[in-house]
Design a protein around this motif. Sequence first.
Motif, PDB file in Angstrom:
ATOM      1  N   ARG A 209       0.828  -1.210   0.000  1.00 41.36           N
ATOM      2  CA  ARG A 209       0.000   0.000   0.000  1.00 41.36           C
ATOM      3  C   ARG A 209       0.871   1.273   0.000  1.00 41.36           C
ATOM      4  O   ARG A 209       0.615   2.207  -0.756  1.00 41.36           O
ATOM      5  N   GLU A 210       1.890   1.287   0.851  1.00 42.14           N
ATOM      6  CA  GLU A 210       2.711   2.494   0.970  1.00 42.14           C
ATOM      7  C   GLU A 210       3.656   2.689  -0.211  1.00 42.14           C
ATOM      8  O   GLU A 210       4.041   3.818  -0.524  1.00 42.14           O
ATOM      9  N   GLN A 211       4.059   1.591  -0.852  1.00 38.13           N
ATOM     10  CA  GLN A 211       4.981   1.692  -1.983  1.00 38.13           C
ATOM     11  C   GLN A 211       4.280   1.431  -3.311  1.00 38.13           C
ATOM     12  O   GLN A 211       4.891   0.986  -4.278  1.00 38.13           O
ATOM     13  N   ARG A 212       3.001   1.729  -3.334  1.00 33.83           N
ATOM     14  CA  ARG A 212       2.194   1.519  -4.539  1.00 33.83           C
ATOM     15  C   ARG A 212       2.803   2.211  -5.759  1.00 33.83           C
ATOM     16  O   ARG A 212       2.951   1.603  -6.833  1.00 33.83           O
ATOM     17  N   ASP A 213       3.169   3.482  -5.605  1.00 32.55           N
ATOM     18  CA  ASP A 213       3.718   4.250  -6.731  1.00 32.55           C
ATOM     19  C   ASP A 213       5.021   3.640  -7.234  1.00 32.55           C
ATOM     20  O   ASP A 213       5.273   3.608  -8.451  1.00 32.55           O
ATOM     21  N   LYS A 214       5.825   3.166  -6.310  1.00 34.64           N
ATOM     22  CA  LYS A 214       7.101   2.558  -6.685  1.00 34.64           C
ATOM     23  C   LYS A 214       6.888   1.274  -7.475  1.00 34.64           C
ATOM     24  O   LYS A 214       7.576   1.015  -8.467  1.00 34.64           O
ATOM     25  N   VAL A 215       5.918   0.458  -7.027  1.00 32.98           N
ATOM     26  CA  VAL A 215       5.615  -0.797  -7.726  1.00 32.98           C
ATOM     27  C   VAL A 215       5.065  -0.505  -9.123  1.00 32.98           C
ATOM     28  O   VAL A 215       5.496  -1.118 -10.110  1.00 32.98           O
ATOM     29  N   GLU A 216       4.129   0.439  -9.210  1.00 34.21           N
ATOM     30  CA  GLU A 216       3.547   0.776 -10.515  1.00 34.21           C
ATOM     31  C   GLU A 216       4.593   1.378 -11.452  1.00 34.21           C
ATOM     32  O   GLU A 216       4.582   1.117 -12.662  1.00 34.21           O
ATOM     33  N   GLY A 217       5.510   2.164 -10.884  1.00 35.00           N
ATOM     34  CA  GLY A 217       6.583   2.738 -11.689  1.00 35.00           C
ATOM     35  C   GLY A 217       7.480   1.657 -12.267  1.00 35.00           C
ATOM     36  O   GLY A 217       7.886   1.725 -13.436  1.00 35.00           O
ATOM     37  N   ALA A 218       7.793   0.659 -11.452  1.00 33.09           N
ATOM     38  CA  ALA A 218       8.630  -0.450 -11.920  1.00 33.09           C
ATOM     39  C   ALA A 218       7.922  -1.236 -13.021  1.00 33.09           C
ATOM     40  O   ALA A 218       8.551  -1.651 -14.010  1.00 33.09           O
ATOM     41  N   LEU A 219       6.618  -1.419 -12.872  1.00 32.63           N
ATOM     42  CA  LEU A 219       5.852  -2.136 -13.900  1.00 32.63           C
ATOM     43  C   LEU A 219       5.848  -1.369 -15.220  1.00 32.63           C
ATOM     44  O   LEU A 219       5.966  -1.965 -16.303  1.00 32.63           O
ATOM     45  N   MET A 220       5.729  -0.055 -15.129  1.00 31.04           N
ATOM     46  CA  MET A 220       5.724   0.779 -16.337  1.00 31.04           C
ATOM     47  C   MET A 220       7.065   0.731 -17.058  1.00 31.04           C
ATOM     48  O   MET A 220       7.140   0.907 -18.281  1.00 31.04           O
TER      49      MET A 220
END
Length: 264
Positions: free
Chosen positions: A158-169
Amino acid sequence: MDETGAVNLSFWQLLAAYIFVILLIVIVKIKKIPREKLIVLSTIRMTIQLILVGYVLIFIFDHPNPLLTIGIITFMLGFAVFNVYQRTKESMHLSVKKMVALAMMIGISVSLTFFMLVVLQLDPWYDPMYFIPIGGMIIGKTMTGISLGVNNLLTGMREQRDKVEGALMLGATPKQASKEIINQAFDSAMLPTINAMVGMGIVFLPGMMTGQIISGTSPLVAVEYQIAIMLGIAGTVSLTVVTFLHLAYKTFFNDRQQFTLKKR
C-alpha cells in the motif's frame, strides 16, 4: 514433590502468583491507561483455558491415538490461522487469507513431519506427550512470524504503490517490482526468531528448557531438546513465511500484470 522431583504448587501457592496481575493493574491505573478490564479478562481466560487443556492432555496422554493427536494439532493450526486474521492491521482480501491458510498448512505440516519422524524419531510417531507440546510451540512461533509477514507485505504494497507501478511501467515483472517489499516482509517476520536465538542461554532460559530442568531432566538433555526445537522453529517460520510471500504477492496483480490494490 512428585515422583519426578518437581515441586507441586498448592492452591494457595498458585493463588499467590496472581499478586503480579494485581501489581500490573495498579500500575496501569496509576498511569491512567484504560486496560484494567482487558487484563482481568485475559487473566481469567488464560486460567480457564490452561486448566481445561491440562485435563484434556491428561486424557489424551492416557489414551494415545493418532486421530486424537492429529485432531488436536489441526485444531491448533486452525486457531492459529484465525489469530493471524485477527492480528492483521491492514484489511485482508479473501485471496490473501487463503494464502495465509495454505502457507501455514504446508510449512507446519512439512516441518512437523520431518521433526517428529527424523529428528525425534518418535515411536509411535503420534506420541501425544511429544507431538502436541512441541507442535504447539512450533505453531505458536510460526503464527507470530507469519503475522508480521502479512502485516509488512500489506503495508509495503500500500505504501509503496507508486514505486511498484513505476517499476511495472518500466517493464519489470510483478515479482521484480515486489522483490524489495517481499524481502523486507521476510526480514521483519524472521527477526523475532533470530533475536530469540541470539539471546537464548545467556539473556534468558527458554520455557521448555526451564520446565524440563524443574521436572528433573538433566540440563544437557534439556539443552539438546531446546536446540532441536529452536532450529525446528526457525526452519518452520522461514518455510511458512517464504511460501506465503511468494504466493500472496501474486494476488495484488491481475492476469495482465497490472497492480490491482486500490488506493484508500
